[in-house]
Design a protein around this motif. Structure first.
Motif, PDB file in Angstrom:
ATOM      1  N   LEU A  34      -9.485   5.853 -17.210  1.00  0.00           N
ATOM      2  CA  LEU A  34      -8.564   7.311 -17.515  1.00  0.00           C
ATOM      3  C   LEU A  34      -9.506   8.705 -17.128  1.00  0.00           C
ATOM      4  O   LEU A  34      -8.991   9.851 -16.821  1.00  0.00           O
ATOM      5  CB  LEU A  34      -8.463   7.249 -18.599  1.00  0.00           C
ATOM      6  N   THR A  35     -10.901   8.126 -17.176  1.00  0.00           N
ATOM      7  CA  THR A  35     -11.338   9.876 -16.359  1.00  0.00           C
ATOM      8  C   THR A  35     -11.644  10.453 -15.135  1.00  0.00           C
ATOM      9  O   THR A  35     -12.118  11.492 -15.031  1.00  0.00           O
ATOM     10  CB  THR A  35     -12.899   9.271 -17.651  1.00  0.00           C
ATOM     11  N   HIS A  36     -11.482   9.114 -14.488  1.00  0.00           N
ATOM     12  CA  HIS A  36     -10.768  10.647 -13.092  1.00  0.00           C
ATOM     13  C   HIS A  36      -9.722  10.529 -12.124  1.00  0.00           C
ATOM     14  O   HIS A  36      -9.089   9.493 -12.634  1.00  0.00           O
ATOM     15  CB  HIS A  36     -12.515  10.090 -12.525  1.00  0.00           C
ATOM     16  N   TYR A  37      -9.671  11.196 -11.299  1.00  0.00           N
ATOM     17  CA  TYR A  37      -8.211  10.904 -10.308  1.00  0.00           C
ATOM     18  C   TYR A  37      -8.101   9.494  -9.732  1.00  0.00           C
ATOM     19  O   TYR A  37      -9.144   9.169  -9.354  1.00  0.00           O
ATOM     20  CB  TYR A  37      -8.238  12.365  -9.537  1.00  0.00           C
ATOM     21  N   GLY A  38      -7.039   9.332  -9.702  1.00  0.00           N
ATOM     22  CA  GLY A  38      -6.532   8.335  -8.241  1.00  0.00           C
ATOM     23  C   GLY A  38      -6.817   6.977  -8.985  1.00  0.00           C
ATOM     24  O   GLY A  38      -7.065   6.895 -10.034  1.00  0.00           O
ATOM     25  N   ASN A  64       8.394  22.259  -8.387  1.00  0.00           N
ATOM     26  CA  ASN A  64       8.444  24.053  -7.887  1.00  0.00           C
ATOM     27  C   ASN A  64       6.593  24.020  -7.177  1.00  0.00           C
ATOM     28  O   ASN A  64       5.950  24.889  -6.845  1.00  0.00           O
ATOM     29  CB  ASN A  64       8.536  24.952  -9.317  1.00  0.00           C
ATOM     30  N   ALA A  65       5.980  22.627  -7.524  1.00  0.00           N
ATOM     31  CA  ALA A  65       4.849  22.517  -6.945  1.00  0.00           C
ATOM     32  C   ALA A  65       4.537  22.976  -5.209  1.00  0.00           C
ATOM     33  O   ALA A  65       5.441  22.691  -4.341  1.00  0.00           O
ATOM     34  CB  ALA A  65       4.021  20.732  -7.020  1.00  0.00           C
ATOM     35  N   GLN A  66       3.281  23.610  -5.268  1.00  0.00           N
ATOM     36  CA  GLN A  66       2.816  24.279  -3.840  1.00  0.00           C
ATOM     37  C   GLN A  66       2.082  22.895  -3.318  1.00  0.00           C
ATOM     38  O   GLN A  66       1.680  22.872  -2.282  1.00  0.00           O
ATOM     39  CB  GLN A  66       2.560  25.334  -3.999  1.00  0.00           C
ATOM     40  N   GLN A  67       1.062  22.283  -4.016  1.00  0.00           N
ATOM     41  CA  GLN A  67      -0.106  21.267  -3.764  1.00  0.00           C
ATOM     42  C   GLN A  67       0.253  20.274  -5.020  1.00  0.00           C
ATOM     43  O   GLN A  67       1.020  20.106  -5.536  1.00  0.00           O
ATOM     44  CB  GLN A  67      -1.298  21.896  -4.109  1.00  0.00           C
ATOM     45  N   LEU A  68      -0.181  19.057  -3.971  1.00  0.00           N
ATOM     46  CA  LEU A  68      -0.132  17.794  -3.689  1.00  0.00           C
ATOM     47  C   LEU A  68      -1.584  17.280  -4.001  1.00  0.00           C
ATOM     48  O   LEU A  68      -2.135  16.940  -2.730  1.00  0.00           O
ATOM     49  CB  LEU A  68       1.423  17.055  -3.656  1.00  0.00           C
ATOM     50  N   ARG A  69      -1.271  16.170  -4.636  1.00  0.00           N
ATOM     51  CA  ARG A  69      -2.584  15.695  -4.320  1.00  0.00           C
ATOM     52  C   ARG A  69      -2.570  14.267  -3.568  1.00  0.00           C
ATOM     53  O   ARG A  69      -1.852  13.551  -4.552  1.00  0.00           O
ATOM     54  CB  ARG A  69      -4.080  15.222  -5.751  1.00  0.00           C
ATOM     55  N   ALA A  70      -3.100  13.846  -3.379  1.00  0.00           N
ATOM     56  CA  ALA A  70      -2.878  12.383  -2.606  1.00  0.00           C
ATOM     57  C   ALA A  70      -4.148  11.646  -2.405  1.00  0.00           C
ATOM     58  O   ALA A  70      -5.233  11.620  -2.100  1.00  0.00           O
ATOM     59  CB  ALA A  70      -2.622  12.857  -0.463  1.00  0.00           C
ATOM     60  N   THR A  71      -3.848  10.458  -2.737  1.00  0.00           N
ATOM     61  CA  THR A  71      -4.536   9.593  -3.184  1.00  0.00           C
ATOM     62  C   THR A  71      -3.909   7.650  -2.457  1.00  0.00           C
ATOM     63  O   THR A  71      -2.656   7.906  -3.139  1.00  0.00           O
ATOM     64  CB  THR A  71      -4.998   9.254  -4.965  1.00  0.00           C
ATOM     65  N   ALA A  72      -4.483   6.608  -2.576  1.00  0.00           N
ATOM     66  CA  ALA A  72      -3.892   5.117  -2.084  1.00  0.00           C
ATOM     67  C   ALA A  72      -3.704   4.824  -3.540  1.00  0.00           C
ATOM     68  O   ALA A  72      -3.963   4.878  -4.403  1.00  0.00           O
ATOM     69  CB  ALA A  72      -4.868   4.827  -1.818  1.00  0.00           C
ATOM     70  N   GLY A 114       1.069  -1.376   0.147  1.00  0.00           N
ATOM     71  CA  GLY A 114      -0.014  -0.371   0.645  1.00  0.00           C
ATOM     72  C   GLY A 114       1.260   0.820  -0.390  1.00  0.00           C
ATOM     73  O   GLY A 114       1.694   1.044   0.705  1.00  0.00           O
ATOM     74  N   GLN A 115       0.045   1.801  -0.531  1.00  0.00           N
ATOM     75  CA  GLN A 115       0.911   3.651  -0.847  1.00  0.00           C
ATOM     76  C   GLN A 115       0.561   4.199  -0.789  1.00  0.00           C
ATOM     77  O   GLN A 115      -0.811   4.614  -0.948  1.00  0.00           O
ATOM     78  CB  GLN A 115       1.832   3.558  -2.069  1.00  0.00           C
ATOM     79  N   ILE A 116       1.006   5.752  -1.029  1.00  0.00           N
ATOM     80  CA  ILE A 116       0.065   7.270  -1.210  1.00  0.00           C
ATOM     81  C   ILE A 116       0.389   7.735  -2.847  1.00  0.00           C
ATOM     82  O   ILE A 116       1.843   8.507  -2.596  1.00  0.00           O
ATOM     83  CB  ILE A 116       0.701   7.772   0.363  1.00  0.00           C
ATOM     84  N   ARG A 117       0.013   8.169  -3.442  1.00  0.00           N
ATOM     85  CA  ARG A 117       0.294   9.014  -4.626  1.00  0.00           C
ATOM     86  C   ARG A 117       0.284  10.147  -4.013  1.00  0.00           C
ATOM     87  O   ARG A 117      -0.889  10.347  -3.762  1.00  0.00           O
ATOM     88  CB  ARG A 117      -0.573   8.198  -5.549  1.00  0.00           C
ATOM     89  N   LEU A 118       1.102  11.139  -4.256  1.00  0.00           N
ATOM     90  CA  LEU A 118       1.654  12.821  -4.575  1.00  0.00           C
ATOM     91  C   LEU A 118       1.589  12.756  -5.694  1.00  0.00           C
ATOM     92  O   LEU A 118       2.457  13.381  -6.473  1.00  0.00           O
ATOM     93  CB  LEU A 118       2.787  13.133  -3.525  1.00  0.00           C
ATOM     94  N   THR A 119       0.503  13.439  -6.340  1.00  0.00           N
ATOM     95  CA  THR A 119       0.425  14.070  -7.810  1.00  0.00           C
ATOM     96  C   THR A 119       0.735  15.519  -8.063  1.00  0.00           C
ATOM     97  O   THR A 119      -0.410  16.490  -7.324  1.00  0.00           O
ATOM     98  CB  THR A 119      -0.750  14.102  -8.454  1.00  0.00           C
ATOM     99  N   CYS A 120       1.133  16.171  -8.969  1.00  0.00           N
ATOM    100  CA  CYS A 120       0.901  17.615  -9.011  1.00  0.00           C
ATOM    101  C   CYS A 120       0.279  17.959  -9.549  1.00  0.00           C
ATOM    102  O   CYS A 120      -0.684  16.546 -10.304  1.00  0.00           O
ATOM    103  CB  CYS A 120       2.173  18.218 -10.117  1.00  0.00           C
ATOM    104  N   TYR A 121      -0.697  19.148  -9.550  1.00  0.00           N
ATOM    105  CA  TYR A 121      -1.917  19.477 -10.460  1.00  0.00           C
ATOM    106  C   TYR A 121      -0.896  19.671 -11.943  1.00  0.00           C
ATOM    107  O   TYR A 121       0.014  20.409 -12.229  1.00  0.00           O
ATOM    108  CB  TYR A 121      -2.535  20.439  -9.290  1.00  0.00           C
TER     109      TYR A 121
END
Ligand SMILES: O=C(O)C(=O)C[C@H](O)[C@H](O)CO
Length: 316
Positions: free
Chosen positions: A292-296, A25-33, A11-18
């Motif tokens: 492909l149509t949604h995040y995560g 230089n990313a200021q925010q990252l989206r966290a998903t499993a 199990g991991q956490i993915r941290l993705t740039c917007y």
């Protein structure tokens, strides 16, 4: 049997740039499993299959973040071995907008999963299943994870339980010679193998393309069924009884790519478990297009959506 499918993975956490940002230089990252094997289980659970995903994770909020995502779609996570301490694996992703290629950075050293031993897991529970599912990602991590994958497959084989392998070669985790050494014996014990045309070339030295590459992989492993994807060029199927065929791929707009391959595998295994792997490939093509149509990494679908061909105008 308690489960239709059981599996093991980290199990991991993915941290993705917007969009429009880079990791540097990313200021925010989206966290998903994330976890390839859990993604497959999670999609199959949503399609009504009983699934179990085992792992070794450290107790704490980040583990809960990962585990709850898969539990929320019905995956049995009760056989995860919880260690009192340790860190959760991360992976960072820069999605890449044309012409910039996507980038993945793994941060998964020193996790408890890497030290997994056969004694950490409840094999009687995990082998109370119709199908054991393993991937080359888990086999790639350490000698311990490779040994546990091997034990799982050996035991399944000994008990007459079907095995599905997704080669899922990750060049960031190991080299092609090592991958072949570990995965070829596992492939030989499998009932169905997923191996992309790209991985067939890189890991198993298959020079051909299309249906022929898929057939050569099946002959190399001596298994009943091989399914090979080749990006947008096609899906190839080679089966000892049904012969070889090609399925064209419909291109869809991409919001988020990771997990689409797992969704394809899950859809195909849904058909396989129902006794019709070719129908499964049609399901897999749909679920991977939806992915492909949604995040995560975990694809969200309902069983009714499985029967809507992608691009159908449902308001008509
Ligand atoms: O790459 C891995 O190790 C993963 O298991 C994480 C992701 O969920 C996976 O790459 C998507 O298939």
């Amino acid at each position: 049997m308690t489960y239709d499918i059981s599996t093991i993975g980290e199990g991991q956490i993915r941290l993705t740039c917007y969009k429009g940002e880079r990791l540097i230089n990313a200021q925010q990252l989206r966290a998903t499993a994330a976890c390839s094997e859990a993604n497959v289980s999670g999609l199959l659970s949503q399609l009504g299959r009983s699934t179990c995903w085992a792992s070794v994770m450290p107790k704490g909020d980040l583990t809960d973040r990962v585990v709850n995502e898969f539990r929320s779609v019905g995956v049995d996570v009760s056989h995860i071995c919880m260690k009192p301490e340790g860190r959760v694996a991360l992976y960072f992703m820069e999605p890449g907008e044309y012409p910039m290629p996507a980038r993945v950075l793994y941060d998964r050293e020193h996790t408890p999963f890497r030290d997994v031993t056969v004694e950490d897991l409840d094999w009687e529970a995990l082998l109370d299943t119709r199908l054991v599912f393993v991937t080359g990602i888990t086999a790639a991590l350490t000698e311990n994870t490779a040994a546990v994958v091997r034990h799982f497959v050996d035991e399944a084989h000994r008990r007459g339980i079907a095995v599905a392998l997704d080669v899922n070669y990750r060049s960031l985790l190991w080299g092609p010679e090592h991958a072949r050494e570990v995965l070829e014996p596992i492939a030989r014990m499998s009932n169905i193998v997923f191996c992309s045309v790209r991985d067939g070339k890189a890991v198993f030295g298959i020079e051909s393309d299309g249906e022929q590459a898929c057939r050569e992989l099946r002959e190399l492993f001596g298994v009943p069924t091989v399914v090979s994807t080749d990006q947008i060029n096609g899906v190839y199927f080679s089966d000892a009884e049904r012969g070889d065929c090609t399925f064209p791929v419909v291109q869809v707009p991409v919001i988020d790519r990771p997990g689409a391959g797992d969704s394809f595998v899950a859809g195909t295994l849904h058909g396989y478990l129902g006794g019709d792997v070719v129908q499964g490939i049609h399901y897999g093509q749909r679920t991977s297009a939806y992915a492909l149509t949604h995040y995560g990494d975990l694809t969200r679908v309902s069983p009714s959506e499985l029967n809507i061909p992608p691009n159908t105008d449902i308001l008509r």
